[in-house]
Structure formats: structure tokens, C-alpha cells
Design a protein around this motif. Structure first.
Motif, PDB file in Angstrom:
ATOM      1  N   PHE A 210       0.839  -1.194   0.000  1.00 40.59           N
ATOM      2  CA  PHE A 210       0.000   0.000   0.000  1.00 40.59           C
ATOM      3  C   PHE A 210       0.874   1.243   0.000  1.00 40.59           C
ATOM      4  O   PHE A 210       0.597   2.205  -0.758  1.00 40.59           O
ATOM      5  CB  PHE A 210      -0.917  -0.008   1.235  1.00 40.59           C
ATOM      6  CG  PHE A 210      -1.691   1.246   1.399  1.00 40.59           C
ATOM      7  CD1 PHE A 210      -2.797   1.528   0.570  1.00 40.59           C
ATOM      8  CD2 PHE A 210      -1.302   2.215   2.344  1.00 40.59           C
ATOM      9  CE1 PHE A 210      -3.479   2.724   0.734  1.00 40.59           C
ATOM     10  CE2 PHE A 210      -1.992   3.388   2.496  1.00 40.59           C
ATOM     11  CZ  PHE A 210      -3.096   3.640   1.714  1.00 40.59           C
ATOM     12  N   THR A 213       2.478   1.577  -3.478  1.00 39.63           N
ATOM     13  CA  THR A 213       1.477   1.960  -4.490  1.00 39.63           C
ATOM     14  C   THR A 213       1.065   3.405  -4.299  1.00 39.63           C
ATOM     15  O   THR A 213       0.890   4.192  -5.282  1.00 39.63           O
ATOM     16  CB  THR A 213       0.256   1.038  -4.386  1.00 39.63           C
ATOM     17  OG1 THR A 213       0.673  -0.305  -4.562  1.00 39.63           O
ATOM     18  CG2 THR A 213      -0.795   1.388  -5.448  1.00 39.63           C
ATOM     19  N   GLN A 214       0.886   3.815  -3.052  1.00 40.01           N
ATOM     20  CA  GLN A 214       0.487   5.195  -2.740  1.00 40.01           C
ATOM     21  C   GLN A 214       1.574   6.175  -3.209  1.00 40.01           C
ATOM     22  O   GLN A 214       1.293   7.254  -3.789  1.00 40.01           O
ATOM     23  CB  GLN A 214       0.250   5.346  -1.231  1.00 40.01           C
ATOM     24  CG  GLN A 214      -0.344   6.670  -0.842  1.00 40.01           C
ATOM     25  CD  GLN A 214      -0.586   6.734   0.670  1.00 40.01           C
ATOM     26  OE1 GLN A 214       0.117   6.080   1.410  1.00 40.01           O
ATOM     27  NE2 GLN A 214      -1.581   7.553   1.051  1.00 40.01           N
ATOM     28  N   THR A 217       1.569   6.232  -6.973  1.00 42.34           N
ATOM     29  CA  THR A 217       0.374   6.920  -7.468  1.00 42.34           C
ATOM     30  C   THR A 217       0.577   8.431  -7.359  1.00 42.34           C
ATOM     31  O   THR A 217       0.212   9.215  -8.265  1.00 42.34           O
ATOM     32  CB  THR A 217      -0.863   6.482  -6.651  1.00 42.34           C
ATOM     33  OG1 THR A 217      -1.018   5.078  -6.782  1.00 42.34           O
ATOM     34  CG2 THR A 217      -2.126   7.184  -7.132  1.00 42.34           C
ATOM     35  N   GLN A 224      -4.820   5.258 -10.328  1.00 45.38           N
ATOM     36  CA  GLN A 224      -5.567   5.318  -9.056  1.00 45.38           C
ATOM     37  C   GLN A 224      -6.206   3.971  -8.757  1.00 45.38           C
ATOM     38  O   GLN A 224      -6.326   3.573  -7.594  1.00 45.38           O
ATOM     39  CB  GLN A 224      -6.659   6.404  -9.171  1.00 45.38           C
ATOM     40  CG  GLN A 224      -7.431   6.608  -7.880  1.00 45.38           C
ATOM     41  CD  GLN A 224      -6.613   7.141  -6.725  1.00 45.38           C
ATOM     42  OE1 GLN A 224      -5.698   7.973  -6.961  1.00 45.38           O
ATOM     43  NE2 GLN A 224      -6.887   6.671  -5.524  1.00 45.38           N
ATOM     44  N   LEU A 227      -4.009   1.845  -6.720  1.00 45.51           N
ATOM     45  CA  LEU A 227      -3.970   2.294  -5.326  1.00 45.51           C
ATOM     46  C   LEU A 227      -5.189   1.812  -4.561  1.00 45.51           C
ATOM     47  O   LEU A 227      -5.102   1.377  -3.397  1.00 45.51           O
ATOM     48  CB  LEU A 227      -3.884   3.817  -5.269  1.00 45.51           C
ATOM     49  CG  LEU A 227      -3.866   4.436  -3.853  1.00 45.51           C
ATOM     50  CD1 LEU A 227      -2.649   3.907  -3.063  1.00 45.51           C
ATOM     51  CD2 LEU A 227      -3.870   5.963  -3.959  1.00 45.51           C
ATOM     52  N   THR A 231      -5.289  -0.516  -1.346  1.00 47.19           N
ATOM     53  CA  THR A 231      -5.999  -0.103  -0.123  1.00 47.19           C
ATOM     54  C   THR A 231      -6.932  -1.205   0.323  1.00 47.19           C
ATOM     55  O   THR A 231      -7.044  -1.545   1.538  1.00 47.19           O
ATOM     56  CB  THR A 231      -6.789   1.186  -0.373  1.00 47.19           C
ATOM     57  OG1 THR A 231      -5.873   2.233  -0.781  1.00 47.19           O
ATOM     58  CG2 THR A 231      -7.540   1.638   0.855  1.00 47.19           C
TER      59      THR A 231
END
Length: 506
Positions: A210, A213-214, A217, A224, A227, A231
């Protein structure tokens, strides 16, 4: 001279011829009186003629007469007798007393079971019994019923024990099953803990993914949508960890519950075991009661505790043991009614009374001659066994217990006389047959004097000795006693100075 002689003859004739023919001779003299002077003269002449001869032969005649008398006495003795020498022997001095015959050991026979009726009596007074011999039979019907009830009670309680043992087995099985559940739940806890660890690892990966990826992103490197997926994965991993923790707690709760069940099951097992123990104790109590009743059943045969002679029979058919009749209140021993009494081994004793001042003469073990005034057959030899330490304060006498030999001539309660040996001395003894009691209370014996003459000798008697002998206390000299012989057989038929013929010397 002639006239004086004639007158003398006339005066003396009535005196000299007083016999059965005197009257005939008197008549004859009257008819022939003319012969008197002639006879007188002739007689005087004869006297003068033979006077010398008589004087010369007088001494010879006397000697001849004495010799003839002695010859006649030797040839014709009064009677034949037997004689025996006076004996020197040991004489036991005695102390004379009297007392009462009693049982040495009088054993009471008591019932071992009370409340039972006497059904049979098998012995009588005077009979000899052996130890263990049945003397009476008691009614056992009540005991038989009690034994049957006790037996049924034992069987019922044994069944209860079996039931409680089955319940214990069931509760022990529950304990085993609960323990298995605990083990199974503990394994589940471990599995849940492993799942929890795996969920935590996935959560860590999801968190790392996470964040990456965040970051990407935010740089615009990825979309998105990726992401959002990261999440979601993070949320799912977090939820999985929470669920795994919940599963662990649930599994641990199950373990705790199973362990609690084990404690309860084990408590139930202990209760069941206690119930079994109580039931088994009840069985033992009932069994003991039944055995006691069986023992009492055996006691319905009243047996002799010792061997001996039955002295008392107080039991009657129909009496109830433990309840003494009014006439037998005095026979209760230690709160129990006495049914019989036994003279143990038939041993009797004489309880003689001895004055205090003479008590020092009596020694333990001294020989005693026992006789009876009412039965001359009683001539027993006893022995002093004991002297009671207490002296009767009123009579100043002590009780001396004398053991008696077994006899049927004496019974408890009879009176008897006792001659207790005290000291032993040397004395003279003769056969009792040789002693002749006299009317004045004295006694004599005939002693052989010389070869064939007996002489009466007054004597004083002492103790009666064994072997038909009697002691001579005085009248005979002890120094030459062995040379003195007394008449035995024939002593009652001779008198002092008699000549006898001795046919035997004992």
C-alpha cells in the motif's frame, strides 16, 4: 502226852477236814472211837521212826518239786505269740486343726448370648466334663431370623456398591473425554495462533504494498485503480489479523471451558468414589453384623470353659439367659447370670483355721494328714499350698489352704480334720496291734522277757505313723530299743508274767 495229842486232834479235826465228805468221816469216828488211842500211838511211833528220814530228805524233795514245776511250765506255755523289735524311726510332730473343704478353682459358666431361652440341659451336678463339651443348648430361632435379615441387607448394599461403581466409571469416562477435548482445543488454539501469524505476515505485505502503491500513485507512475486495490488488500489483511486474534481467543476460551469441565468431572469422580466407599463400609458393617449373629449362633451351644467336675447347676429349661430368676439373684456374676460352676480339674482344698499363735509352726509345702469325723474312709495326705495374709480379727485365726488329692469321698462344704506336720524328731514305734488300751485311759505293751516270759509295760502313745505303727513317747528306753521285742499277734490274750511260745519274729 497221848491225851494231850488226842485232845488236840479232836479240836483241830473239824477245821482240817472241812470238805464234801466231812459228815461221813464224823460218823465213822463216832462208831470206831476205840481205835483212836491205837492210831495215835502208832502215828507217834511212825513219826519218831521216820522223823530222821524226813529231815534228811526234805531239801532234796523241795528241789525236786521246783524242778518239776519248771519242767511243767516249759512244757505247757499259755499260748503262741509273734513278736517284733521296737523300731527307731523319724516322727513328724503335727498341729491338729479343722476346716472346710472347698474347690481350689471354682469356674463359673456364663452364657455368651443373652436373651435366649434355654432349650436343653445336658449335664448334672457331679458329672465330669471336658473343656469344650456342650453343657446346654439355647434356642437359636431368633438368631436364625436375624441372620437371614442381615444377609439380605448385605446383598442389597452390595448391589448399591455395584451401582455406585458404575456411576464412578461413567464420571471417570467424562473426565477422560473432557481431557481429550482440552487437548483438541489446545491444538485448535495452536492452529489459530498459526493462522494469526500468517494473517500478520499478509498484513505486513499489504501495508508495504500500500505504501509503495500510494507513493507511485502520487508520482503518477501508476493509476488510481491500483492504489484502490492496494488499499482494499490492506484493509482485508487487517481484518484477517483481527479475525485470527478472535479465533485464538475463542479457541483459548474453549480450552479453559474444557479444563473447567475436567475439574467438575474429577470432582464428580471423587463424589462417586466417596459414595462407593460409603456403600462398601455399609456392606462391611452389615457383613460384620451377620458374622456376629453367626458367632452368637455358635454360642447357643453352651460349652464348658475348663475341664472338671460340675459343682452347681443353676440353669433350668425355659429360663432366658441374662435374666436371672428371683431365686437366683445371688448367682449373677459381673452382671451376667451364672448357669453352672465347675471345679477345675476336680481339685479340692481344705481351708483350715490355725490360731495366730501357732501360725509360725506352719510352713508352705508341709505334709498334712486329712481325716473326717463322719467317714472313717477319709485318710488322705495333702500339702500346705498357701497361707492367707489376713488374720480374722475376731477369732485371731488365719486360713491355711491345703491341697487335697482327687477323691470322691470329699465334697465342697464338708468339714474335715487336718494334722499338719511341723517338725521331725527321732522316736520309737511299734505296731498298733501291739498296744492294748486300758480302762483308765492308759495303754500297755507286752515285752518279751528272756526266752518265753512276757512282761506288761505301761507306755505313753504319741503320733499315729504310716504302716499301721504308733509312736511310743515314754515307757521304753530309746538306747536299747532295738533289743526290746514286743508281742504283736496274741497280745490281747496274755497277762503279765505268762509263759508263751514265740512262733514267729516279725
Amino acid at each position: 502226852m497221848v491225851k494231850e495229842s488226842v485232845s488236840e486232834l479232836k479240836v483241830e479235826e473239824p477245821v482240817a477236814f472241812e470238805d464234801a465228805n466231812w459228815q461221813k468221816k464224823s460218823v465213822y469216828r463216832k462208831r470206831h472211837s476205840w481205835l483212836i488211842p491205837l492210831l495215835v500211838g502208832t502215828g507217834l511211833g511212825g513219826i519218831i521212826a521216820f522223823g530222821g528220814m524226813r529231815l534228811s530228805s526234805h531239801s532234796v524233795s523241795e528241789k525236786t518239786t521246783l524242778a518239776e514245776k519248771k519242767t511243767v511250765q516249759k512244757v505247757a506255755p499259755t499260748m503262741s505269740v509273734t513278736v517284733t523289735p521296737v523300731e527307731t524311726t523319724r516322727v513328724a510332730r503335727t498341729l491338729s486343726t479343722k476346716g472346710t473343704v472347698a474347690a481350689r478353682d471354682l469356674t463359673p459358666v456364663l452364657p455368651q448370648a443373652n436373651g435366649l431361652q434355654i432349650k436343653k440341659i445336658l449335664v448334672n451336678i457331679g458329672e465330669i466334663v471336658k473343656a469344650g463339651q456342650v453343657m446346654a443348648v439355647l434356642d437359636d430361632s431368633v438368631l436364625q431370623d436375624q441372620i437371614r435379615q442381615a444377609k439380605a441387607d448385605v446383598e442389597a448394599k452390595q448391589a448399591d456398591v455395584a451401582s455406585k461403581q458404575a456411576d464412578l466409571a461413567s464420571k471417570q469416562a467424562v473426565v477422560v473425554s473432557t481431557r481429550a477435548t482440552v487437548v483438541s482445543n489446545q491444538a485448535i488454539v495452536q492452529q489459530k495462533q498459526a493462522d494469526f501469524a500468517q494473517a500478520q505476515a499478509k498484513l505486513r505485505d499489504a501495508q508495504i504494498n500500500f505504501r509503495r502503491t500510494q507513493e507511485l500513485t502520487s508520482q503518477g507512475a501508476i493509476s488510481q485503480q491500483q492504489l484502490d486495490t492496494a488499499t482494499t488488500n490492506l484493509a482485508t489483511a487487517t481484518e484477517a489479523v483481527s479475525l485470527a486474534q478472535a479465533n485464538i481467543k475463542s479457541a483459548q476460551a474453549n480450552v479453559s471451558s474444557a479444563q473447567a469441565n475436567i475439574g467438575s468431572a474429577e470432582a464428580n469422580v471423587k463424589i462417586a468414589q466417596a459414595n462407593i466407599n460409603s456403600a462398601q463400609a455399609s456392606v462391611k458393617s452389615s457383613t460384620a453384623k451377620m458374622e456376629q449373629l453367626k458367632t452368637q449362633l455358635g454360642q447357643t451351644l453352651l460349652r464348658a470353659p475348663v475341664s472338671g467336675v460340675v459343682a452347681e447347676k443353676l440353669a433350668r429349661v425355659g429360663d432366658v439367659t441374662g435374666i436371672a430368676p428371683q431365686t437366683q439373684i445371688a448367682t449373677v456374676v459381673g452382671g451376667t447370670q451364672k448357669l453352672f460352676s465347675i471345679i477345675q480339674d476336680g481339685k479340692l482344698e481344705l481351708q483350715a483355721q490355725v490360731p495366730e499363735i501357732q501360725l509360725t509352726q506352719v510352713k508352705i509345702g508341709s505334709k498334712v494328714q486329712v481325716t473326717s469325723d463322719v467317714d472313717n474312709r477319709v485318710k488322705l495326705q495333702g500339702r500346705v499350698r498357701d497361707i492367707e495374709p489376713m488374720i480374722n480379727q475376731e477369732k485371731r485365726e488365719a486360713t491355711v489352704k491345703i491341697d487335697l488329692p482327687q477323691t470322691t469321698l470329699l465334697k465342697p462344704g464338708m468339714f474335715a480334720r487336718a494334722a499338719i506336720s511341723t517338725v521331725t524328731t527321732i522316736g520309737l514305734a511299734v505296731p498298733q496291734k501291739a498296744v492294748l488300751p486300758q480302762s483308765d485311759g492308759s495303754a500297755i505293751v507286752f515285752i518279751l522277757s528272756g526266752v518265753d516270759t512276757v512282761r506288761a509295760q505301761k507306755v505313753e502313745l504319741g503320733e499315729i505313723l504310716v504302716g499301721g505303727r504308733v509312736e511310743i513317747k515314754s515307757g521304753l528306753q530309746q538306747g536299747n530299743a532295738s533289743r526290746v521285742r514286743v508281742v504283736v499277734d496274741g497280745a490281747g490274750y496274755v497277762k503279765d508274767g505268762d509263759t508263751v511260745r514265740v512262733v514267729n519274729t516279725q
